[in-house]
Design a protein around this motif. Structure first.
Motif, PDB file in Angstrom:
ATOM      1  N   ASP A 185      40.833  40.721  36.791  1.00 52.79           N
ATOM      2  CA  ASP A 185      41.608  39.726  37.867  1.00 52.79           C
ATOM      3  C   ASP A 185      41.858  38.342  37.284  1.00 52.79           C
ATOM      4  N   ALA A 225      30.666  32.855  49.288  1.00 54.33           N
ATOM      5  CA  ALA A 225      31.370  33.089  50.985  1.00 54.33           C
ATOM      6  C   ALA A 225      30.270  34.906  51.242  1.00 54.33           C
ATOM      7  N   SER A 246      30.771  41.044  46.047  1.00 52.05           N
ATOM      8  CA  SER A 246      31.161  41.581  45.306  1.00 52.05           C
ATOM      9  C   SER A 246      31.627  40.757  43.997  1.00 52.05           C
ATOM     10  N   ARG A 285      36.240  35.606  40.945  1.00 50.71           N
ATOM     11  CA  ARG A 285      36.998  34.637  41.387  1.00 50.71           C
ATOM     12  C   ARG A 285      36.709  32.947  41.699  1.00 50.71           C
ATOM     13  N   LEU A 286      35.124  32.751  41.995  1.00 53.31           N
ATOM     14  CA  LEU A 286      34.528  31.285  42.157  1.00 53.31           C
ATOM     15  C   LEU A 286      34.183  31.285  40.762  1.00 53.31           C
ATOM     16  N   ASP A 312      31.087  37.686  51.731  1.00 53.23           N
ATOM     17  CA  ASP A 312      31.751  38.806  50.910  1.00 53.23           C
ATOM     18  C   ASP A 312      30.969  38.943  49.198  1.00 53.23           C
ATOM     19  N   ALA A 313      30.235  37.504  48.924  1.00 50.11           N
ATOM     20  CA  ALA A 313      29.963  37.723  47.894  1.00 50.11           C
ATOM     21  C   ALA A 313      28.928  38.366  46.769  1.00 50.11           C
ATOM     22  N   VAL A 323      34.578  39.278  43.405  1.00 51.08           N
ATOM     23  CA  VAL A 323      34.839  37.832  44.125  1.00 51.08           C
ATOM     24  C   VAL A 323      33.589  37.085  43.378  1.00 51.08           C
ATOM     25  N   GLN A 324      33.029  36.813  43.092  1.00 55.98           N
ATOM     26  CA  GLN A 324      31.451  35.801  42.635  1.00 55.98           C
ATOM     27  C   GLN A 324      32.896  35.877  40.875  1.00 55.98           C
ATOM     28  N   ASP A 328      23.833  42.203  45.940  1.00 62.17           N
ATOM     29  CA  ASP A 328      24.162  42.229  45.025  1.00 62.17           C
ATOM     30  C   ASP A 328      24.344  43.818  43.821  1.00 62.17           C
TER      31      ASP A 328
END
Length: 340
Positions: free
Chosen positions: A162, A119, A124, A130-131, A121-122, A127-128, A255
């Motif tokens: 989250d 992504a 963040s 979520r992955l 915006d990875a 975001v990581q 990062d």
């Protein structure tokens, strides 16, 4: 006088042309050296695990211990810090936990090791998180013990906040969790984020970062291990040179650059973490200050246990592996007792 001025102008033009040619030659040499170093590094440290499909790409994961569906003491997910990859925590404590009966999964974070960046915006941790959650779902992994070191303190807590259904417990090792004094100000940060700064940094990433990094890698690692010494064979065993590849080097910088702002937004939420939590840190950590991060988090997460190790630095998963493994096993027993 005019003739003299013209001669001076011609000399200056020649000098400028020579300097320009020299700069271009140096850039070309740097590009070639970086390309060769990248090929050598990837040949020396090829993919060692499997790749799990997530939306937009794949994450690489190392596995140890009982396989899927086999009896185990639980699943432990290892998340590495900055400038590292999945082999770092796996060789420090992962194989030992696997030998103790745990199923161990160690992920290359997005953009590191052999994981895709996936992504835009990875950088963040959210975001990581979520992955990683998607990958665990694809692997049919239920709630697991999440172990996050350093930068992944922000990632592991983001998972707990989250995606709580993925988290049976948190073991945070020298975690980065809070904004630190002076983290978002200063002339350096302003220059770094400016267009000229970004352009120069990108140029350095593809020309000089790999050659210089390779030459000074032992010294950089020694700093991270202080006040303890660098373990023999660490650089090769943890596959540290993988971070010198331009794509990974750039991902690492992004990062780190975005971490402060992320923690400003996330840190007020820590009281909402419900997973059993243990935090292990050293009081001599020169990289992540224990009183700013670990101690503050222990006050905010309900029921969190804080273990501060006297005289221990940042890489406690290596230099205090016995204590770290013992605390993870206590956490696993606590989680099982709660489930029963």
């Amino acid at each position: 006088m005019r003739r003299r001025e013209r001669r001076i102008a011609r000399v200056l033009t020649v000098i400028a042309g020579l300097l320009g040619g020299l700069v271009l030659a140096l850039v070309a040499a740097g590009l070639l050296a970086t390309w060769i170093i990248t090929l050598v590094i990837e040949a020396r440290y090829p993919p060692a695990g499997r790749r799990v499909a997530v939306e937009g790409g794949h994450l690489a994961v190392l596995e140890a211990g009982p396989g899927e569906g086999a009896p185990s003491r639980g699943t432990v997910v290892l998340l590495h810090g900055a400038s590292a990859n999945a082999m770092d925590p796996m060789q420090a404590i992962g194989r030992r936990l696997a030998g103790d009966g745990f199923r161990v999964l160690s992920f290359d974070r997005p953009g590191f090791g052999y994981s895709d960046r996936i992504a835009p915006d990875a950088a963040s941790p959210a975001v990581q998180a979520r992955l990683i959650s998607e990958a665990l779902a694809a692997m049919k992994v239920g709630p697991a013990l999440i172990v996050g070191h350093s930068w992944s303190g922000a990632l592991a807590t983001a998972l707990a906040l989250d995606h709580p259904e993925r988290v049976a417990g948190l073991a945070l090792l020298a975690p980065v969790t809070h904004p630190w004094p002076g983290g978002s100000v200063g002339g350096y940060a302003a220059w770094y984020r400016s267009l000229p700064g970004r352009m120069l940094l990108t140029l350095a990433t593809y020309t000089v970062a790999a050659p210089l990094g390779l030459a000074y890698l032992d010294r950089f690692a020694e700093v991270v291990f202080r006040p303890q010494g660098l373990p023999e064979g660490y650089i090769d065993g943890a596959r540290v040179p993988l971070v010198l590849r331009p794509s990974t080097f750039g991902a690492n910088l992004r990062d780190l650059d975005g971490l402060y702002a992320f923690l400003q937004a996330q840190s007020p939420r820590y009281r909402a973490i419900t997973a059993p939590t243990v935090i292990v840190a050293g009081d001599a950590d020169p990289v992540v200050k224990t009183d700013i991060h670990a101690a503050a988090l222990a006050r905010e997460v309900p029921g969190a246990k804080l273990v501060v190790l006297p005289g221990i630095g940042h890489m406690l998963q290596y230099v205090a592996a016995d204590t770290v493994v013992a605390e993870i096993e206590i956490l696993a027993a606590r989680e099982r007792a709660g489930a029963e």
